[in-house]
Design an enzyme around this catalytic site. Structure first.
Site, PDB file in Angstrom:
ATOM      1  N   ARG A  27       0.818  -1.224   0.000  1.00 12.97           N
ATOM      2  CA  ARG A  27       0.000   0.000   0.000  1.00 12.97           C
ATOM      3  C   ARG A  27       0.847   1.268   0.000  1.00 12.97           C
ATOM      4  O   ARG A  27       0.505   2.252   0.662  1.00 12.97           O
ATOM      5  CB  ARG A  27      -0.937   0.064   1.218  1.00 12.97           C
ATOM      6  N   ASP A  77      -6.790  -3.464  -7.308  1.00 11.61           N
ATOM      7  CA  ASP A  77      -7.245  -4.123  -6.083  1.00 11.61           C
ATOM      8  C   ASP A  77      -7.473  -5.600  -6.376  1.00 11.61           C
ATOM      9  O   ASP A  77      -7.719  -5.979  -7.521  1.00 11.61           O
ATOM     10  CB  ASP A  77      -8.545  -3.487  -5.568  1.00 11.61           C
TER      11      ASP A  77
HETATM   12  O1  CP3 Z   1      -0.124  -1.912  -2.421  1.00 15.44           O
HETATM   13  C1  CP3 Z   1      -0.410  -1.053  -3.282  1.00 15.44           C
HETATM   14  O2  CP3 Z   1       0.003   0.124  -3.224  1.00 15.44           O
HETATM   15  C2  CP3 Z   1      -1.211  -1.495  -4.496  1.00 15.44           C
HETATM   16  C3  CP3 Z   1      -2.612  -1.374  -4.422  1.00 15.44           C
HETATM   17  C4  CP3 Z   1      -3.464  -2.343  -3.599  1.00 15.44           C
HETATM   18  C5  CP3 Z   1      -4.733  -1.953  -3.105  1.00 15.44           C
HETATM   19  N1  CP3 Z   1      -5.312  -3.045  -2.555  1.00 15.44           N
HETATM   20  C6  CP3 Z   1      -5.300  -0.602  -3.211  1.00 15.44           C
HETATM   21  C7  CP3 Z   1      -6.408  -0.194  -2.319  1.00 15.44           C
HETATM   22  C8  CP3 Z   1      -3.282  -3.691  -3.281  1.00 15.44           C
HETATM   23  C9  CP3 Z   1      -2.080  -4.585  -3.532  1.00 15.44           C
HETATM   24  C10 CP3 Z   1      -4.472  -4.118  -2.621  1.00 15.44           C
HETATM   25  C11 CP3 Z   1      -4.668  -5.511  -2.157  1.00 15.44           C
HETATM   26  C12 CP3 Z   1      -5.854  -5.838  -1.355  1.00 15.44           C
HETATM   27  N2  CP3 Z   1      -7.122  -5.317  -1.453  1.00 15.44           N
HETATM   28  C13 CP3 Z   1      -5.878  -6.866  -0.366  1.00 15.44           C
HETATM   29  C14 CP3 Z   1      -4.721  -7.771  -0.012  1.00 15.44           C
HETATM   30  C15 CP3 Z   1      -3.764  -7.112   0.911  1.00 15.44           C
HETATM   31  C16 CP3 Z   1      -4.333  -6.769   2.267  1.00 15.44           C
HETATM   32  O3  CP3 Z   1      -4.467  -5.569   2.540  1.00 15.44           O
HETATM   33  O4  CP3 Z   1      -4.661  -7.706   3.023  1.00 15.44           O
HETATM   34  C17 CP3 Z   1      -7.179  -6.898   0.148  1.00 15.44           C
HETATM   35  C18 CP3 Z   1      -7.687  -7.832   1.233  1.00 15.44           C
HETATM   36  C19 CP3 Z   1      -7.957  -5.923  -0.540  1.00 15.44           C
HETATM   37  C20 CP3 Z   1      -9.401  -5.631  -0.376  1.00 15.44           C
HETATM   38  C21 CP3 Z   1      -9.639  -4.227   0.020  1.00 15.44           C
HETATM   39  N3  CP3 Z   1      -9.464  -3.133  -0.817  1.00 15.44           N
HETATM   40  C22 CP3 Z   1     -10.096  -3.755   1.269  1.00 15.44           C
HETATM   41  C23 CP3 Z   1     -10.405  -4.624   2.470  1.00 15.44           C
HETATM   42  C24 CP3 Z   1     -10.214  -2.361   1.152  1.00 15.44           C
HETATM   43  C25 CP3 Z   1     -10.788  -1.433   2.201  1.00 15.44           C
HETATM   44  C26 CP3 Z   1      -9.844  -1.141   3.275  1.00 15.44           C
HETATM   45  C27 CP3 Z   1      -9.166   0.149   2.980  1.00 15.44           C
HETATM   46  O5  CP3 Z   1      -7.932   0.226   3.195  1.00 15.44           O
HETATM   47  O6  CP3 Z   1      -9.869   1.071   2.588  1.00 15.44           O
HETATM   48  C28 CP3 Z   1      -9.773  -1.986  -0.144  1.00 15.44           C
HETATM   49  C29 CP3 Z   1      -9.682  -0.628  -0.714  1.00 15.44           C
HETATM   50  C30 CP3 Z   1      -8.365  -0.174  -1.222  1.00 15.44           C
HETATM   51  N4  CP3 Z   1      -7.530  -0.912  -2.009  1.00 15.44           N
HETATM   52  C31 CP3 Z   1      -7.764   1.109  -1.010  1.00 15.44           C
HETATM   53  C32 CP3 Z   1      -6.541   1.097  -1.703  1.00 15.44           C
HETATM   54  C33 CP3 Z   1      -5.559   2.229  -1.823  1.00 15.44           C
HETATM   55  C34 CP3 Z   1      -8.390   2.270  -0.248  1.00 15.44           C
HETATM   56  C35 CP3 Z   1      -9.609   2.772  -0.953  1.00 15.44           C
HETATM   57  C36 CP3 Z   1      -9.632   4.238  -1.302  1.00 15.44           C
HETATM   58  O7  CP3 Z   1      -8.596   4.849  -1.601  1.00 15.44           O
HETATM   59  O8  CP3 Z   1     -10.724   4.779  -1.302  1.00 15.44           O
END
Ligand code: CP3
Length: 350
Positions: A27, A77
């Site tokens: 992230r 994602d």
């Molecule tokens: O790492 C990076 O910079 C690359 C981008 C990336 C995102 N999600 C962007 C994101 C990666 C590699 C992921 C993987 C991801 N997504 C996982 C596996 C890794 C982990 O965290 O366990 C999972 C389980 C998800 C599912 C997911 N996506 C959730 C549970 C959420 C909500 C929680 C949160 O942090 O908001 C997301 C949203 C998400 N994916 C955001 C980002 C930057 C935030 C949303 C936003 O900016 O509005």
């Protein structure tokens, strides 16, 4: 390419020990960065943001400018895969992902893999543009969710602390649940193979929810599917380095490392450093494992935690990273500090 001219991340993944280890952060593009929040505000919703190459390319590049990491991870994602299979996926503000749950084989039959590449073509475009835009020493990482973690979101409808519905489905109807896992092995394999064609140089599989499983389920639902994906991807691209991340797998990390044939395993912050050195680094490259909360806290606690990791793990094949993604309230200066500490490190100083 000779060994010396190869990118640092690739060298570590191929088993080399580097005096100053390569690093990137899970992230590294995200809400802790003001420049990310500014661009994020221009998109209609999160999925749309991921599928708009201009925006996804720009936010992938943002952390490289600040931190000069050894890797760019494409901005996307893991839930684009269920979306591409035709399941309804939504990201709700302040709540995270919400999916229309799939609870039986009848609902499962409504998913369709035929439109996978078509639907995910914006992701491939992001990768091909990034491969031309990132610095020559930076590696481009593509990724996907591993089947079990995707299945959690698809069956529970959201991330779950116990993952009870999915675990129960598997225990009550192993053959039915395996149909879902098999579909995901197929979809994720095809998706990753195409990511490499588009320009990804390294792949990471995220199995964020593997820590809730019994030994039997872990073997069938985590090790086996990850192993089959590695096998499928390597059949198409024999030399592509692959990183596995069975988060919170504890002592089961050892079997995972040995049996999946990943080049590296990414460890969460609960894994002991000396244990990782003795049990994992002897088999594969290790990636990890700074606690994302000490990163948020900063100060002396952060400096000490970074130093402990470097001291214990930099004597073998190693990639510095976090135990889980950067949290939104983290001061960007703390992340810059870690980058500086790693860059100034030059071998184990006893
Ligand atoms: O790492 C990076 O910079 C690359 C981008 C990336 C995102 N999600 C962007 C994101 C990666 C590699 C992921 C993987 C991801 N997504 C996982 C596996 C890794 C982990 O965290 O366990 C999972 C389980 C998800 C599912 C997911 N996506 C959730 C549970 C959420 C909500 C929680 C949160 O942090 O908001 C997301 C949203 C998400 N994916 C955001 C980002 C930057 C935030 C949303 C936003 O900016 O509005």
């Amino acid at each position: 390419m000779s060994q010396q001219t190869q990118k640092k991340l690739i060298r570590a993944l191929n088993g080399e020990t580097l005096a100053t280890p390569p690093f990137w952060f899970m992230r590294q593009a995200g809400r802790y960065l003001p420049e990310y929040r500014k661009i994020r505000a221009t998109a209609r919703n999160f999925l749309n943001f991921c599928y708009t190459p201009d925006l996804a390319v720009e936010v992938t590049l943002q952390p490289l400018r600040r931190l000069h990491t050894d890797a760019a991870i494409m901005f996307s994602d893991i839930l684009v895969v269920p979306d591409a299979l035709g399941q309804q996926v939504e990201f709700k503000e302040g709540e995270g992902p919400v999916l229309e749950p799939i609870r039986n084989t009848r609902q499962l039959a409504e998913l369709n893999i035929d439109r996978l590449h078509d639907h995910l073509s914006p992701v491939y475009e992001v990768l091909s543009r990034l491969s031309k835009e990132i610095p020559a020493t930076t590696s481009l990482i593509g990724f996907a969710g591993a089947p079990w973690t995707l299945a959690i979101y698809m069956v529970e409808g959201r991330g779950g602390t116990e993952c009870g519905t999915a675990r129960l489905w598997d225990y009550e109807d192993q053959a039915g649940f395996k149909q879902l896992i098999d579909l995901l092995v197929d979809a994720v394999s095809q998706y990753l193979i195409q990511q490499v064609i588009a320009g990804a140089e390294v792949l990471q599989l995220f199995d964020s929810w593997s820590g809730v499983l019994s030994e039997d389920q872990f073997r069938r639902l985590v090790i086996e599917p990850n192993r089959r994906i590695v096998e499928n991807v390597r059949a198409a691209h024999p030399h592509i380095p692959i990183i596995g991340f069975p988060r919170n797998a504890g002592s089961k990390y050892e079997d995972f490392a040995r049996e999946t044939r990943m080049n590296a395993v990414s460890i969460d912050h609960s894994v002991g450093l000396q244990w990782a050195k003795d049990h994992l680094q002897t088999q594969v490259c290790v990636q990890g494992n700074l606690d994302n909360h000490v990163l948020m806290a900063g100060g002396n606690a952060l400096d000490k935690a970074v130093d402990d990791i470097l001291r214990t793990l930099s004597g073998g094949p190693f990639i510095f990273n976090l135990g889980h993604g950067i949290l939104p309230p983290t001061p960007p200066e703390n992340v810059e500090r870690v980058a500086e500490l790693i860059r100034n490190w030059s071998g184990v100083q006893e």
